[in-house]
Motif scaffolding. Structure first.
Motif, PDB file in Angstrom:
ATOM      1  N   ASP A 148       0.848  -1.185   0.000  1.00  0.00           N
ATOM      2  CA  ASP A 148       0.000   0.000   0.000  1.00  0.00           C
ATOM      3  C   ASP A 148       0.886   1.237   0.000  1.00  0.00           C
ATOM      4  OD1 ASP A 148      -1.673   2.242   0.946  1.00  0.00           O
ATOM      5  OD2 ASP A 148      -3.202   0.696   1.198  1.00  0.00           O
TER       6      ASP A 148
ATOM      7  N   ALA B  28       0.295   4.249   0.457  1.00  0.00           N
ATOM      8  CA  ALA B  28       0.021   5.263   1.473  1.00  0.00           C
ATOM      9  C   ALA B  28       0.638   4.907   2.822  1.00  0.00           C
ATOM     10  CB  ALA B  28      -1.494   5.449   1.628  1.00  0.00           C
TER      11      ALA B  28
ATOM     12  N   LEU C 100      -0.617   5.168  -9.768  1.00  0.00           N
ATOM     13  CA  LEU C 100      -1.017   6.119  -8.735  1.00  0.00           C
ATOM     14  C   LEU C 100      -0.543   7.537  -9.036  1.00  0.00           C
ATOM     15  CD1 LEU C 100      -0.246   3.955  -5.586  1.00  0.00           C
ATOM     16  CD2 LEU C 100      -2.497   4.493  -6.523  1.00  0.00           C
TER      17      LEU C 100
ATOM     18  N   LEU D 123      -0.684  11.081  -3.927  1.00  0.00           N
ATOM     19  CA  LEU D 123      -1.530  10.206  -3.108  1.00  0.00           C
ATOM     20  C   LEU D 123      -1.361  10.567  -1.630  1.00  0.00           C
ATOM     21  CD1 LEU D 123      -3.176   7.388  -3.069  1.00  0.00           C
ATOM     22  CD2 LEU D 123      -0.975   6.436  -2.365  1.00  0.00           C
TER      23      LEU D 123
ATOM     24  N   GLN E 161      -3.445   7.323   4.861  1.00  0.00           N
ATOM     25  CA  GLN E 161      -4.902   7.251   4.789  1.00  0.00           C
ATOM     26  C   GLN E 161      -5.341   6.046   3.955  1.00  0.00           C
ATOM     27  OE1 GLN E 161      -6.701  10.912   3.433  1.00  0.00           O
ATOM     28  NE2 GLN E 161      -5.168  12.171   4.482  1.00  0.00           N
TER      29      GLN E 161
ATOM     30  N   SER F 174      -7.043   4.326   1.121  1.00  0.00           N
ATOM     31  CA  SER F 174      -7.324   4.804  -0.234  1.00  0.00           C
ATOM     32  C   SER F 174      -7.688   3.631  -1.131  1.00  0.00           C
ATOM     33  CB  SER F 174      -6.080   5.504  -0.789  1.00  0.00           C
ATOM     34  OG  SER F 174      -6.103   5.561  -2.193  1.00  0.00           O
TER      35      SER F 174
ATOM     36  N   GLU G  22      -7.664   3.621  -4.285  1.00  0.00           N
ATOM     37  CA  GLU G  22      -6.681   3.593  -5.372  1.00  0.00           C
ATOM     38  C   GLU G  22      -5.425   2.848  -4.944  1.00  0.00           C
ATOM     39  OE1 GLU G  22      -9.568   6.762  -5.930  1.00  0.00           O
ATOM     40  OE2 GLU G  22      -8.191   6.378  -4.244  1.00  0.00           O
ATOM     41  N   ALA G  23      -4.961   3.116  -3.715  1.00  0.00           N
ATOM     42  CA  ALA G  23      -3.766   2.433  -3.215  1.00  0.00           C
ATOM     43  C   ALA G  23      -4.045   0.952  -2.978  1.00  0.00           C
ATOM     44  CB  ALA G  23      -3.278   3.091  -1.929  1.00  0.00           C
TER      45      ALA G  23
ATOM     46  N   ALA H 243      -8.245  -0.919   2.598  1.00  0.00           N
ATOM     47  CA  ALA H 243      -8.016  -0.290   1.302  1.00  0.00           C
ATOM     48  C   ALA H 243      -8.147  -1.301   0.178  1.00  0.00           C
ATOM     49  CB  ALA H 243      -6.628   0.350   1.275  1.00  0.00           C
TER      50      ALA H 243
END
Length: 332
Positions: A14, A16, A86, A90, A94, A96, A98-99, A131
């Motif tokens: 991930d 993030a 990505l 980003l 957090q 996400s 997308e992540a 996520a």
């Protein structure tokens, strides 16, 4: 592949979380290049951003899949198979979608490359389950994705910390469901997986100990409803009948101490926290997760995405370094 050192695909996890940071910190260690050819599978722009978090002077070089086997893998350069999924901005720390989706795609790409023998092992940085789910992938974690995408039904999670290895009969399910899922055939298969895995790592005759389900392994029927005799003992006896050096079920409250002391090479735990707790007490930063039973080699850090410290440059890379070492050992 005509070179001795294995190519290890390192999935970014991930983006993030702390994955990009611990990857850069690990690849600043020349030992990793002395024993392997490390290839990051992720997003180059995210690695570039993480350089500022850890004060890194490493060079990030984007590469394509057709170059993997012929790269120089020079220390000082991080080679990244750039999936370009990505945005460079980003948000850090957090959850996400997308992540989460990107983390799945990094792993799927690594599995594809491993199945094609373009890489010799996979080493995964952590992903975030929330996520992952929000990104459209309803898996409990890395292990289940690996099993699904390789068509593997008989697999297990082995955790390795200093002086202790633990393999699990059940993992990411509630305790009531875990007890329901335990059965003699599953116990036998996990014992066999542990035996075969440790033999591959160089232990000629692994000594295996199996935990009970209840306190004191049921104390001859005083605790529980005979789960040990019904669910565990037949699996142990089947393995013993095949010449495997295995004992149990034994009380979990003393078994981990005995294993750290050197009595056994691996413990078969019945459920997630029974096995994870002792390992994390011994080595939260140095623990490694090894998925056994797959047709490919996969190791991982044994910690999460650590959103609370992501972007601060303080995440510890010891677990990833050890995971890389063990990937190399099993790629042998």
């Amino acid at each position: 592949m005509n070179q001795v050192k294995p190519i290890v695909g390192i999935t970014m996890g991930d983006a993030a979380g702390v994955g990009p940071e611990i990857i850069l910190k690990s690849l600043a260690n020349e030992e990793i290049y002395n024993i392997s050819r490390p290839l990051v599978i992720g997003d180059s722009k995210i690695l570039e951003r993480a350089k500022s978090f850890v004060n890194s002077e490493l060079i990030i070089e984007s590469v394509t899949a057709d170059l993997i086997e012929n790269l120089p893998y020079n220390f000082g350069t991080v080679y990244c198979l750039d999936l370009n999924l990505l945005d460079a901005n980003l948000p850090i720390g957090q959850v996400s979608p997308e992540a989460g989706h990107a983390a799945f795609e990094y792993l799927a790409k690594a599995i594809e490359l491993a199945k094609e023998n373009k890489i010799n092992a996979i080493c995964t940085a952590p992903l975030n389950k929330e996520a992952l789910h929000k990104g459209g992938h309803k898996y409990p974690g890395h292990t289940e994705i690996l099993a699904d995408l390789t068509g593997t039904e008989d697999f297990s999670m082995m955790l390795s910390a200093p002086n202790l290895k633990v393999i699990h009969v059940t993992t990411h399910v509630g305790i009531i469901d875990a007890v329901k899922m335990i059965n003699p055939e599953r116990v036998y298969h996990v014992i066999k997986l542990a035996h075969d895995t440790l033999k591959k790592s160089g232990i000629e005759s692994p000594k295996i100990a199996v935990c009970g389900i209840n306190p004191h392994a049921g104390e001859n029927g005083l605790f529980g409803y005979g789960e040990e005799d019904e669910k565990v003992v037949p699996g142990v006896e089947k393995a013993q009948g095949e010449g495997i050096d295995v004992v149990g079920p034994l009380p979990a409250d003393t078994l981990f101490f005995r294993t750290v002391r050197g009595d056994f090479d691996v413990v078969v735990a019945m459920y997630h926290d029974q096995g994870h707790g002792p390992v994390k007490v011994l080595g939260l930063d140095a623990g490694v997760n090894i998925t056994v039973g797959l047709p490919i080699i996969r190791t991982s850090v044994d910690h999460g995405t650590a959103f609370d410290i992501a972007g601060k440059g303080i995440a510890d890379e010891k677990s990833l370094i050890e995971a890389l070492r063990q990937a190399v050992e099993f790629a042998g």
